[in-house]
Write a protein that holds these residues in place. Structure first.
Motif, mmCIF file in Angstrom:
data_model
loop_
_atom_site.group_PDB
_atom_site.id
_atom_site.type_symbol
_atom_site.label_atom_id
_atom_site.label_comp_id
_atom_site.label_asym_id
_atom_site.label_seq_id
_atom_site.Cartn_x
_atom_site.Cartn_y
_atom_site.Cartn_z
ATOM 1 N N ARG A 22 0.845 -1.196 0.000
ATOM 2 C CA ARG A 22 0.000 0.000 0.000
ATOM 3 C C ARG A 22 0.871 1.232 0.000
ATOM 4 O O ARG A 22 1.965 1.234 0.530
ATOM 5 C CB ARG A 22 -0.848 0.049 1.280
ATOM 6 C CG ARG A 22 -1.807 -1.075 1.364
ATOM 7 C CD ARG A 22 -2.614 -1.072 2.649
ATOM 8 N NE ARG A 22 -3.623 -2.076 2.476
ATOM 9 C CZ ARG A 22 -4.809 -1.862 1.923
ATOM 10 N NH1 ARG A 22 -5.160 -0.649 1.582
ATOM 11 N NH2 ARG A 22 -5.648 -2.837 1.739
ATOM 12 N N GLY A 25 -2.281 4.615 1.968
ATOM 13 C CA GLY A 25 -3.515 3.905 2.300
ATOM 14 C C GLY A 25 -4.129 3.139 1.127
ATOM 15 O O GLY A 25 -5.061 2.365 1.292
ATOM 16 N N GLN A 26 -3.627 3.336 -0.069
ATOM 17 C CA GLN A 26 -4.185 2.695 -1.274
ATOM 18 C C GLN A 26 -3.417 1.419 -1.594
ATOM 19 O O GLN A 26 -2.184 1.407 -1.541
ATOM 20 C CB GLN A 26 -4.010 3.628 -2.482
ATOM 21 C CG GLN A 26 -4.976 4.775 -2.536
ATOM 22 C CD GLN A 26 -6.352 4.310 -2.954
ATOM 23 O OE1 GLN A 26 -6.493 3.526 -3.895
ATOM 24 N NE2 GLN A 26 -7.374 4.753 -2.233
#
Ligand SMILES: Cc1ncc(COP(=O)(O)O)c(C=O)c1O
Length: 425
Positions: A22, A25-26
Motif C-alpha cells: 500500500r 492507504g491505497q
C-alpha cells in the motif's frame, strides 16, 4: 449480483498476502518490473525486495534472460509428452545427485502434495509431521502456525486456517513440530506412532536451528519409518543450486525445489531416489501443465546466467548471497542512523539470498500493527519488502546505490518512530 460494477481492485479475488502493498492507504497495483525495481500503475518506482515472494532471482525483464527465453520459444510450448528440454534441465539440476529422478510441477504446493502421496504409498500411513509453511493445500496449511515468526515471538503459536480443511484428523494426523527441539519431535513420533508416514520441513526454518539438529531430526524420523522431505521451495536455486539439505548432506529422502528456478516462471521439482520416484506412475503424479515448456526454457536460461562468474564471485548464487548480506547491513545501518537500533535491524538469512527484519524489542515483536506500519513507511520512500517473512534479492540488485538505500531507509525508520512515539505518548 448486487448493484454497481466492481472496481479494478475488486475484480481480483485475493488472499491477504497480495493485499499487503500500500501507499498512502491505497493498495498498489503494479504495471512494470525492470531489473531490481517495479513501478505501480501511477508510474511510481520501488526497489523490489519482494521478488514475487522469491521466484525472481536474476531480475525483472533482464535482457539476457529474455533473449535466451525467446530463442527457445520457436520449439513450441507444449508437446505430447516430456521433451529433450526437460531431460536437459534435470541433467543440469541433478548432476551432483546421479541416482535421483525429478518430477515436474508448476507450484511447490503440488510438489509437496506429490511427496505426501509418495510417502503414504511407501509407508501405508497418512499422518504427517510438519514444520514450516509448506504450501496452501489442505493438509499443508490446515491448523498451522505463523511459521515465520521467531521461536520466541508471542505471535508464533496462534493456530490458523482451522475451517473448511480436509486431509487432517485422527486417522491422518498432521502434527506441528513447533519449537524445533528434538525432545518435542520424539514426543510427536511417540504420540502418533503407527499413523505417521511423512516428515516435511521448510528449509527456511533451518535458520532457526543448526544442521546438526536437523540431521538428527531426519535420522529420528527415518528410524521411526517416516519418509523425510526437505522443502527447499524458498532456498533451492537461491541460497545455492540445490539448497540446504544437499549442501549440508542431511540426506532427506525427497527434496522439493520451487520458486527461484525459473526467474519468475512457474516451476517446481520433486527430486529423490529413482526407486522412490518410480512410484510416480502408480501415484499419478502429473497434470496437463506438468509438461509445459515455457517454465523449463526459463529455467534453462536462469541456469545459463547463474552458472557463470559474476564480478569476483564464482557464480550467480554466491553473488546473490553477497548482495543480500549487503542489503541487510544497509537496513541495520539505517536503523542506527535513525536511532532505532534497539528496536529493529535486519539480518541475512542462510547466506544472504534472503534477508529479514529482526525485532530486538519483545513488545514490538508482538505488535503486528506497528510492524506493518514500518512497511508502509518504507513503501513511502520507494522500498518494498516483506514483514513476518524473509525478503528476497536478485542479481540485478548489484546496481543498488547503497548510500541511497541507506538514506531512504533512515527516513522511513525516522518517520515510523515519530508516528509510533506520537501514538503511544
Ligand atoms: C517452503 C515452501 N513450501 C511450499 C510453498 C508453496 O509454494 P507455491 O506457492 O508455489 O505452491 C511455499 C510458498 O511460499 C514455501 O515457502
Amino acid at each position: 449480483m448486487g448493484g454497481g460494477s466492481l472496481s479494478e481492485y475488486e475484480r481480483i479475488a485475493h488472499s491477504k498476502i497480495t493485499r499487503k502493498f500500500r501507499s498512502a492507504g491505497q493498495q498498489l497495483l503494479f504495471s512494470r518490473g525492470r531489473r531490481g525495481e517495479v513501478s505501480d500503475a501511477n508510474g511510481v518506482p520501488y526497489i523490489d525486495f519482494v521478488m514475487g515472494y522469491g521466484p525472481v532471482i536474476i531480475g525483472h525483464a533482464d535482457a539476457q534472460f529474455n533473449e535466451i527465453l525467446c530463442g527457445y520459444l520457436g520449439n513450441g510450448v507444449m508437446l505430447p509428452g516430456y521433451t529433450t528440454f526437460h531431460q536437459e534441465y534435470l541433467d543440469r539440476l541433478l548432476g551432483e545427485r546421479p541416482g535421483d529422478r525429478g518430477a515436474f510441477f508448476k507450484t511447490a504446493s503440488e510438489a509437496v502434495t506429490a511427496a505426501f502421496r509418495l510417502a503414504a504409498m511407501r509407508t501405508g500411513r497418512l499422518g504427517i509431521i510438519r514444520s514450516g509453511y509448506v504450501g496452501w493445500h489442505d493438509a499443508q496449511i490446515a491448523d498451522s502456525l505463523k511459521w515465520h515468526e521467531p521461536l520466541h515471538s508471542p505471535l508464533r503459536n496462534k493456530l490458523r486456517y482451522t475451517d473448511g480443511m480436509r486431509g487432517i484428523g485422527d486417522t491422518e494426523p498432521v502434527a506441528n513440530w513447533v519449537d524445533l527441539r528434538l525432545e518435542s519431535l520424539a514426543e510427536l513420533l511417540e504420540r502418533h506412532r503407527g499413523r505417521l508416514g511423512c516428515f516435511v520441513f521448510d528449509a527456511y526454518l533451518a535458520s532457526f536451528t543448526t544442521p546438526d539438529v536437523l540431521r538428527q531430526a531426519v535420522a529420528m524420523c527415518r528410524e521411526a519409518g517416516l519418509l523425510t522431505v526437505f522443502d527447499e521451495t524458498k532456498t533451492g536455486g537461491r541460497i545455492s543450486a540445490l539448497g540446504y539439505d544437499h549442501d549440508n548432506a542431511l540426506g532427506s529422502d525427497l527434496i522439493v525445489i520451487g520458486k527461484a528456478l525459473a526467474n519468475g516462471a512457474p516451476l517446481s521439482i520433486l527430486a529423490g531416489d529413482a526407486d522412490l520416484l518410480a512410484l510416480a506412475e502408480r501415484a499419478r503424479l502429473s497434470g496437463t501443465f506438468s509438461k509445459e515448456m515455457i517454465a523449463v526454457y526459463a529455467a534453462l536460461a536462469t541456469r545459463d546466467i547463474l552458472e557463470k562468474p559474476v564480478g569476483d564471485a564464482p557464480d550467480g548464487w554466491t553473488e546473490i548471497g553477497r548482495i543480500g548480506t549487503e542489503t541487510a547491513a544497509a537496513f541495520t545501518a539505517a536503523a542506527a542512523d535513525a536511532g532505532v537500533e534497539a528496536l529493529v535491524g535486519a539480518r541475512p538469512v542462510l547466506g544472504g539470498g534472503m534477508f529479514e527484519l529482526v525485532y530486538h524489542d519483545v513488545e514490538l515483536l508482538g505488535d503486528k500493527e506497528r510492524r506493518e506500519a514500518l512497511l508502509a513507511e518504507l513503501a513511502a520512500v520507494g522500498i518494498l519488502l516483506l514483514e513476518g517473512h524473509p525478503s528476497f534479492v536478485c542479481l540485478a540488485h548489484r546496481d543498488i546505490d547503497w548510500g541511497d538505500l541507506r538514506e531512504r531507509a533512515r527516513q522511513a525508520f525516522e518517520a515510523w518512530n515519530a508516528t509510533a512515539g506520537a501514538g503511544r505518548g
